[in-house]
Design an enzyme around this catalytic site. Structure first.
Site, short mmCIF file in Angstrom:
data_model
loop_
_atom_site.label_atom_id
_atom_site.label_comp_id
_atom_site.label_asym_id
_atom_site.label_seq_id
_atom_site.Cartn_x
_atom_site.Cartn_y
_atom_site.Cartn_z
N GLY A 70 47.00 39.21 43.23
CA GLY A 70 46.02 40.18 43.71
C GLY A 70 46.33 41.53 43.11
CB CYS A 97 51.24 37.48 40.74
SG CYS A 97 51.23 39.10 39.97
CE1 TYR A 98 49.87 42.54 47.53
CE2 TYR A 98 49.12 40.48 48.53
CZ TYR A 98 49.43 41.83 48.64
OH TYR A 98 49.31 42.46 49.85
CG HIS A 185 49.48 35.20 36.74
ND1 HIS A 185 48.76 35.23 37.91
CD2 HIS A 185 49.86 36.47 36.51
CE1 HIS A 185 48.70 36.45 38.37
NE2 HIS A 185 49.37 37.24 37.53
CD GLU A 187 47.42 31.85 37.97
OE1 GLU A 187 48.59 31.46 38.03
OE2 GLU A 187 47.07 32.98 38.31
CG ASP A 244 23.95 25.25 39.09
OD1 ASP A 244 24.50 24.50 38.25
OD2 ASP A 244 24.13 26.47 39.12
CE LYS A 383 25.84 25.82 34.93
NZ LYS A 383 24.93 26.55 35.83
#
Ligand code: XMP
Length: 527
Positions: A70, A97-98, A185, A187, A244, A383
């Site tokens: 964050g 992280c945060y 991170h 990710e 969608d 998506k």
């Protein structure tokens, strides 16, 4: 609530069909990405706001919790906090992280504000001794950092697992409580062994089973839709022609069959062939009850003489609502409205994930006066996952791989007044752009490609005489999410083909320009 006794044993809960991990969102642009990486590891993930209560967590029966990164510093007043009782639920936690700093601070460690800032690729040294988080990984590899504050004092019961030059505690753990955290991170793709670290956490520490797939969600959503809409009553779905709403409709149809009615409002601003494609697919192939409202004249009459882009959007949005309401009158008993809301929309729509309709991404939203409950079977999906499901449900590639297309349609590609003639021109040029992109095999590489019809005219020579025609601007961009985009480096040959064909085949057009602006500073569309 700290210290409050929790009378709950998570594992006593009935085992769900797949395991879920909650990602607590501290306002990070990375929370979505973390959730996505977890799904790639075939574990279901759900993003929850920082003020999630322990009781809410328990109702979701997760196997673990991840605290995201964050932008805040734990030292700033108002920085997002979590209920400390979350740490008493007996669930494994991974702070990122945060989330790493917050964990340290909440448990009595110290986070310093000075020094240690690291941005970008950084070498991580994994400490001696084995830790489940790094087991089997090299002792040194590159990770992606983005922080100013650093953990400098470990909380009681924790050990440091890894360090970097700027962070003495780049990772820490209290193994007995299964609390782990990392400053970097895992990710992001720039962290070399990031996905493996997440795997270690999910499978070795949190004992998750890798059995979630987007297909499981189809089965699950079919049951969920059945449970939500009960045994009777009409269900409506506004089809836009985009992927969608099409996938949402196909999925709901699978769940409840004929009780679903799709409403397709043709505002006259679609690309060539799209109306026919929607009718063909839904009414003929899938045999879904489709109400096709040909409202082209109504929209175009209302747009006559209007040049202001916002006013155009407003007219289209409002007219869409009126038309939809009129159709809905025939379905007065309808209690449910299907929406193709996706996961990123849920996150953007507010911290509580309320089903708010983003006006930007719909044709002006939907009638507020309609007293209906939303059915959103895709709200857990990204998506590309939706595209996979669309194919699975039998939708043709032309719909599943359709490029994003703005709700107000070609009106946002015709700066100035939208007239019937100008729609014909932009549509004809657009077909050429699409055909040439397809022929070059670039249709999946390019995020969006289209033609814009400029509002000014210029002199040219065509045939034997002087022409005074409109320029067409070709726009083709590459992007991951439309938040940022770069202009596609189409070859000169390809641009040449488009240019020649557009000038030859589209009456009224005598020049072609290629837009070489990225976003920012430009936007993808032209209004
Ligand atoms: P811009 O032009 O803002 O567009 O860079 C970003 C993405 O959003 C699409 N777009 C819209 N989609 N309703 C929509 O459903 C709209 O009013 C709208 N305006 C822009 C655009 O095509 C691009 O993918």
């Amino acid at each position: 609530m700290a210290g409050e006794e929790i009378h709950f044993v998570p594992h006593a809960i009935q085992q769900p069909e797949h395991d879920t991990v909650l990602v607590v969102d501290f306002g990070a642009q990375y929370a979505q990405l973390i959730a996505r990486r977890i799904r790639e590891a075939r574990v279901c993930s759900e993003i929850v706001p920082a003020d999630v209560t322990p009781a809410e967590v328990l109702t979701k029966a997760p196997k673990a919790i991840i605290f995201s990164g964050g932008p805040a510093s734990v030292h700033v007043p108002g920085a997002p906090l979590v209920d400390p009782a979350l740490l008493d639920l007996g669930l494994p936690v991974l702070g990122i992280c945060y989330g790493h700093q917050l964990l340290a601070q909440m448990l009595g460690g110290y986070v310093t504000e000075s020094g240690g800032r690291e941005y970008g690729r950084t070498k991580l040294e994994v400490g001696a001794g084995t830790s489940a988080l790094f087991s089997g990984l090299p002792v040194q590899f590159d990770v992606w950092m983005s922080h100013q504050d650093s953990v400098t004092v470990l909380p009681e019961g924790f050990v440091a697992l890894a360090s970097t030059e700027g962070s003495l505690v780049a990772s820490m753990a209290d193994v007995t409580r299964a609390l782990y955290s990392v400053q970097f991170h895992p990710e992001v793709v720039h962290t070399d062994r990031g996905q493996e670290i997440l795997h270690r956490f999910l499978f070795d520490i949190a004992d998750c089973r890798p059995n979630w797939t987007p297909i499981s969600i189809v089965e699950e959503q079919i049951s969920a839709v059945r449970a939500q809409v009960g045994e009777e009553g009409d269900v409506l779905c506004a089809l836009s022609g985009g992927v969608d709403s099409a996938v949402a409709a196909a999925l709901v149809h699978k769940a409840i069959g004929d009780r679903l009615t799709c409403v397709f409002v043709d505002h006259g601003l679609l690309r060539q062939g799209e109306t026919e494609q929607v009718i063909e697919t839904f009414s003929r192939n899938l045999e879904i009850d489709l109400v096709h409202v040909d409202a082209r004249e109504r929209f175009l009459d209302l747009l006559a003489g209007v040049s202001d882009p916002e006013k155009k959007r407003q007219i289209i949005g409002e007219t869409f609502i009126r038309v939809f309401e009129e159709v809905a009158l025939d379905y007065r008993g309808a209690q449910y409205l299907v929406q193709g809301t996706l996961y990123p929309d849920v996150i953007e729509s507010g911290p509580r994930g309320a089903a708010k309709i983003k006006s930007h991404h719909n044709v002006g939203g939907l009638p507020e006066s309609m007293d209906v409950e939303l059915v959103e079977p895709l709200r857990m999906l990204f998506k590309d996952e939706v595209r996979r499901i669309g194919t699975e449900l039998g939708l043709p590639d032309e719909i599943v791989w359709r490029q994003p297309f703005p709700g107000p349609g070609l009106a946002v590609r015709i700066p100035g007044e939208v007239t019937r003639d100008r729609i014909v021109m932009v549509r004809a040029a657009d077909v050429i752009v699409r055909e040439e992109i397809d022929k070059a095999g670039l249709e999946r590489e390019v995020w969006q490609s289209f033609a814009v019809l400029a509002a000014t005219r210029s002199v040219g020579v065509q045939g034997d005489g002087r022409s005074y025609g409109y320029p067409v601007i070709v726009r083709a961009v590459v992007s991951d999410d439309a938040m940022t985009a770069d202009w596609a480096r189409l070859s000169y040959d390809l641009l040449d083909k488009m240019s020649t064909r557009i000038c030859n085949e589209v009456p009224g057009v005598n020049r072609v320009l290629y837009d070489i602006t990225s976003k920012p500073p430009g936007t993808i569309e032209w209004e």
